[in-house]
Design a protein around this motif. Sequence first.
Motif, PDB file in Angstrom:
ATOM      1  N   ILE A 120     -14.412  40.729 -12.004  1.00  0.00           N
ATOM      2  CA  ILE A 120     -12.963  40.882 -12.206  1.00  0.00           C
ATOM      3  C   ILE A 120     -12.311  39.508 -12.359  1.00  0.00           C
ATOM      4  O   ILE A 120     -11.387  39.331 -13.159  1.00  0.00           O
ATOM      5  CB  ILE A 120     -12.308  41.706 -11.084  1.00  0.00           C
ATOM      6  CG1 ILE A 120     -10.841  41.997 -11.412  1.00  0.00           C
ATOM      7  CG2 ILE A 120     -12.370  41.002  -9.728  1.00  0.00           C
ATOM      8  CD1 ILE A 120     -10.523  43.427 -11.514  1.00  0.00           C
ATOM      9  N   ILE A 121     -12.801  38.537 -11.636  1.00  0.00           N
ATOM     10  CA  ILE A 121     -12.216  37.194 -11.736  1.00  0.00           C
ATOM     11  C   ILE A 121     -12.500  36.594 -13.115  1.00  0.00           C
ATOM     12  O   ILE A 121     -11.615  36.023 -13.750  1.00  0.00           O
ATOM     13  CB  ILE A 121     -12.719  36.298 -10.581  1.00  0.00           C
ATOM     14  CG1 ILE A 121     -12.101  36.788  -9.263  1.00  0.00           C
ATOM     15  CG2 ILE A 121     -12.374  34.829 -10.828  1.00  0.00           C
ATOM     16  CD1 ILE A 121     -12.515  36.021  -8.022  1.00  0.00           C
ATOM     17  N   GLY A 166     -15.326  31.757  -3.166  1.00  0.00           N
ATOM     18  CA  GLY A 166     -14.759  30.755  -4.050  1.00  0.00           C
ATOM     19  C   GLY A 166     -15.289  30.979  -5.463  1.00  0.00           C
ATOM     20  O   GLY A 166     -16.442  31.375  -5.638  1.00  0.00           O
ATOM     21  N   HIS A 167     -14.444  30.743  -6.451  1.00  0.00           N
ATOM     22  CA  HIS A 167     -14.842  30.940  -7.854  1.00  0.00           C
ATOM     23  C   HIS A 167     -14.238  29.814  -8.678  1.00  0.00           C
ATOM     24  O   HIS A 167     -13.020  29.768  -8.851  1.00  0.00           O
ATOM     25  CB  HIS A 167     -14.322  32.287  -8.365  1.00  0.00           C
ATOM     26  CG  HIS A 167     -14.919  33.468  -7.665  1.00  0.00           C
ATOM     27  ND1 HIS A 167     -16.050  34.101  -8.114  1.00  0.00           N
ATOM     28  CD2 HIS A 167     -14.573  34.095  -6.521  1.00  0.00           C
ATOM     29  CE1 HIS A 167     -16.370  35.086  -7.285  1.00  0.00           C
ATOM     30  NE2 HIS A 167     -15.487  35.112  -6.306  1.00  0.00           N
ATOM     31  N   THR A 168     -15.102  28.932  -9.166  1.00  0.00           N
ATOM     32  CA  THR A 168     -14.581  27.765  -9.873  1.00  0.00           C
ATOM     33  C   THR A 168     -15.149  27.651 -11.287  1.00  0.00           C
ATOM     34  O   THR A 168     -16.243  28.140 -11.574  1.00  0.00           O
ATOM     35  CB  THR A 168     -14.916  26.461  -9.113  1.00  0.00           C
ATOM     36  OG1 THR A 168     -16.317  26.206  -9.205  1.00  0.00           O
ATOM     37  CG2 THR A 168     -14.523  26.563  -7.642  1.00  0.00           C
ATOM     38  N   LEU A 169     -14.362  27.010 -12.150  1.00  0.00           N
ATOM     39  CA  LEU A 169     -14.805  26.716 -13.520  1.00  0.00           C
ATOM     40  C   LEU A 169     -14.716  25.214 -13.746  1.00  0.00           C
ATOM     41  O   LEU A 169     -13.777  24.566 -13.260  1.00  0.00           O
ATOM     42  CB  LEU A 169     -13.896  27.405 -14.545  1.00  0.00           C
ATOM     43  CG  LEU A 169     -13.898  28.925 -14.602  1.00  0.00           C
ATOM     44  CD1 LEU A 169     -12.967  29.388 -15.721  1.00  0.00           C
ATOM     45  CD2 LEU A 169     -15.308  29.485 -14.812  1.00  0.00           C
TER      46      LEU A 169
ATOM     47  N   MET B  42      -2.432  44.355  -9.328  1.00  0.00           N
ATOM     48  CA  MET B  42      -2.018  43.027  -9.758  1.00  0.00           C
ATOM     49  C   MET B  42      -2.968  41.958  -9.224  1.00  0.00           C
ATOM     50  O   MET B  42      -3.643  42.136  -8.218  1.00  0.00           O
ATOM     51  CB  MET B  42      -0.595  42.722  -9.283  1.00  0.00           C
ATOM     52  CG  MET B  42      -0.430  42.679  -7.771  1.00  0.00           C
ATOM     53  SD  MET B  42       1.270  42.238  -7.259  1.00  0.00           S
ATOM     54  CE  MET B  42       1.204  42.754  -5.519  1.00  0.00           C
ATOM     55  N   VAL B  43      -2.981  40.827  -9.934  1.00  0.00           N
ATOM     56  CA  VAL B  43      -3.644  39.624  -9.430  1.00  0.00           C
ATOM     57  C   VAL B  43      -2.540  38.726  -8.891  1.00  0.00           C
ATOM     58  O   VAL B  43      -1.583  38.423  -9.614  1.00  0.00           O
ATOM     59  CB  VAL B  43      -4.374  38.882 -10.564  1.00  0.00           C
ATOM     60  CG1 VAL B  43      -4.939  37.553 -10.057  1.00  0.00           C
ATOM     61  CG2 VAL B  43      -5.471  39.751 -11.156  1.00  0.00           C
ATOM     62  N   ILE B  44      -2.635  38.340  -7.637  1.00  0.00           N
ATOM     63  CA  ILE B  44      -1.649  37.417  -7.083  1.00  0.00           C
ATOM     64  C   ILE B  44      -2.180  36.003  -7.276  1.00  0.00           C
ATOM     65  O   ILE B  44      -3.207  35.633  -6.706  1.00  0.00           O
ATOM     66  CB  ILE B  44      -1.361  37.699  -5.605  1.00  0.00           C
ATOM     67  CG1 ILE B  44      -1.007  39.179  -5.419  1.00  0.00           C
ATOM     68  CG2 ILE B  44      -0.217  36.814  -5.112  1.00  0.00           C
ATOM     69  CD1 ILE B  44      -0.704  39.555  -3.987  1.00  0.00           C
ATOM     70  N   LYS B  45      -1.492  35.233  -8.107  1.00  0.00           N
ATOM     71  CA  LYS B  45      -1.952  33.886  -8.458  1.00  0.00           C
ATOM     72  C   LYS B  45      -1.514  32.882  -7.378  1.00  0.00           C
ATOM     73  O   LYS B  45      -0.713  33.216  -6.495  1.00  0.00           O
ATOM     74  CB  LYS B  45      -1.435  33.523  -9.858  1.00  0.00           C
ATOM     75  CG  LYS B  45      -1.984  34.485 -10.927  1.00  0.00           C
ATOM     76  CD  LYS B  45      -1.591  34.081 -12.332  1.00  0.00           C
ATOM     77  CE  LYS B  45      -2.479  32.948 -12.831  1.00  0.00           C
ATOM     78  NZ  LYS B  45      -2.178  32.627 -14.259  1.00  0.00           N
TER      79      LYS B  45
END
Lengths: 480, 480
Positions: A120-121, A166-169, B42-45
């Motif tokens: 989803i991320i 954690g999810h990083t690019l 929703m995605v809460i940013k």
Amino acid sequence: MAKKEKAFVKDITPMEVDFPQWYTDVIKKTDMVDYSPVKGFMVIKPYGYAIWENIQSYMDKRFKDTGHKNMYFPLLIPESLLKKEAEHVEGFAPEVAWVTHGGNEKLAERLCVRPTSETIICSMYSKWLNSYRDLPYLYNQWCSVVRWEKSTRPFLRTSEFLWQEGHTLHETEEEAQAETIQMLNIYKETAEELLAIPVITGRKSEKEKFAGAQATYTMEALMHDGKALQAGTSHNLGQHFTKAFDITFLGRNGEMQHPYHTSWGVSTRLIGGIIMVHGDNRGLVLPPRVAPTQVIIIPIAQHKEGVLDKAYELKKALGEDIRIEIDDSENNSPGWKFNEWEMKGVPIRIEIGPRDIENNQVMIFRRDTLEKQAVPMEGLKETVTKLLDDIHYNMLEKARRYRDEKTYYVENFEDFKKKQEEKPGFAKAMWCGDRACEERIKAETGATIRCIPFEQEDLGNKCHFCGKEAKHMVYVARAY
Amino acid sequence: MAKKEKAFVKDITPMEVDFPQWYTDVIKKTDMVDYSPVKGFMVIKPYGYAIWENIQSYMDKRFKDTGHKNMYFPLLIPESLLKKEAEHVEGFAPEVAWVTHGGNEKLAERLCVRPTSETIICSMYSKWLNSYRDLPYLYNQWCSVVRWEKSTRPFLRTSEFLWQEGHTLHETEEEAQAETIQMLNIYKETAEELLAIPVITGRKSEKEKFAGAQATYTMEALMHDGKALQAGTSHNLGQHFTKAFDITFLGRNGEMQHPYHTSWGVSTRLIGGIIMVHGDNRGLVLPPRVAPTQVIIIPIAQHKEGVLDKAYELKKALGEDIRIEIDDSENNSPGWKFNEWEMKGVPIRIEIGPRDIENNQVMIFRRDTLEKQAVPMEGLKETVTKLLDDIHYNMLEKARRYRDEKTYYVENFEDFKKKQEEKPGFAKAMWCGDRACEERIKAETGATIRCIPFEQEDLGNKCHFCGKEAKHMVYVARAY
């Protein structure tokens, strides 16, 4: 520190007799957790949850200090998203919970309760990312996840657990690799500096890596019963997901490209680790830096004039920076209270009675060594603050010694089998790197390759399990 | 404070033109939130989530200071549990998400994703509670809940939202009532002291109360468009659930009895309230105490010698207790940055350029009044700290004046209808207390009785809507 107190425990099965029963007794009797009406789901009670809050607070600060921010992504993930990365769906589909109805209507597409949020991320990242100027993406989420487990044990393996992911690019492969290792190091420091749990860090084998990862790094701790616990993992996901989810950005060279990707997580499983690394036959022994109560004051002869006043005065004097409580309940004797709070693993007990007041002192008992001694009232705050630190490092060293005693070399597969039976623990061995060999180890012994440690030792050039040419030195153990 | 700046906004629809579109523009352009691939979720940013973290941190402390502890209960609730309290299941069953499969297996009993946790918590409380000595039970949970909504809007109404839910048990009815009101008061203080949102508190009508409650208390805020927002509720649940779930304790009189029960919650909806109470046509106006960034420093002519150094020096000097950032990006002009950070609602902007440095001053712009003035460098920390407080109280007072201007009396039902069209807001009126009358108001105007306020005004003895004998003075409005 002098006089040792006599051990006294009721209702906790000794760990030498039955380790799993000891664990169950401890978590139930110390009121950390309870079983819920849904099989495999636990209720985390205040005494367990407060430990998690302390872990969260420490880690969240570490994450923010290294530039990460928190977000929140939806709990439910469409089946089609879960399926986009082939290895990932293969790994997770068998263990997800499916939502099929919303209100009274059947859904057009099934939604799974997130087992982890890469999919989803990534679907959102693909929408957001434009240019190399937007990178790196450094985000984390605190939430619960669901994995439908057949056999569960509170904290260690449950169908729902709390964690951070954690999810990083990143623009380059090197940066992604550096992030993966940075976060593993923060995990290691959390284990050692907060939880007093020594860990081995290294890389997982191909077989044991995360579903969809290029490489998984892990920290492994050793429990009292000689079984390993995977206590946190950090994944270099390469471009596996960023390609599958078509995440692209305009690079410095003017061309569209896929970013490099990491994810990393630790969970409430850490609480299980604390219990099984530090606990004893009296119950919990909590590392001071996460203990919900660091100091318990127990008034002696509390009905005598001045005792309770003095106890509250002490609490006030110490309480600003120390998590401190008074047990002034009238229904229980001091002896009962001693046992109760020892079972709950509170690092320091302060006893104060009429004679102590007269002598301008208190009695201090430390849970880790079971030693008790008189300490002057003067300078008590400094004494206690220093003692909490001493206890932390003593627990860390004790756990390290214990682990090292249960870590050994093996001659060959037969020797490994024999030693695993006689003295379960970490076996250090050379390994050929073949999956077939790894599978045979598991099939014949139940043990798995825990990691290929960063600190490699040269133990020869032959695989200790199959005799072929060795590729790596590894740690092998049965695990939770 | 002097010179007003000229308003300049791009891409935000003016709220007078289309309020819902204004709201959507603001939340999207300020990067608070995004729509997810699952409808209604929703995605809460980070910029939205950081506000929630600040709300959490304040409220969690208030809860703990009043003796509450946190726990965590399972996400999934068996259908049979949800059905135990008759009104509750009737209220919630139509809007829950159902898990029917775990892994590859169909479940023997459906599980709902918690829409709220009374049922699962009561099933545990019935297992735990023994004696009056165990009471009160004062527990809270931070989590997400799912309610399958047909029509959604980020923060205001979404199929999943983040919230806290307190669940307490008490020995007596009086204690439960006192707890219900205590928590409502903490909510009111949170709204006013943290979010600068003035609220009306009171009791909900029978029709509008929580499914299964004896009485629901609410705080109601008024948005810029004259619609009300239910911003937090506290329920006295009496013995409805404790009887349905057979929760009993041994009382002081030696007899088994059912405890009294409360629950209370606020959610990420509060963020929607912040936006719609304080926002303007430039975007967000964030109350200083929850603003993720309280002060933004914008260097002017940042390539000139000493400017960036001075900016970082200022940040360091102010940064210990103030959430402060520097925008030193090279791709954007100061003017662009001014607009951007005004849109993001940062309470204070500090501009610093070569001339300011020469004059030993900075320019300070406040977002709430759009005023700008020169301020001496000396004593800047005190100036800014005081200004943040001033901004808070100015925003609270401004919102209160605005609400009061939109609050009015009505003569009768026709007058109410007319005024609701001309000038939407809070109507104060007398009401007979009959459900039929209440339903007619809603059917004919879309407005609902928001609450029977604690502060009753005597507006006559006739119901303004049906002419019958009046029972209560009420606030009536259309609502989110």
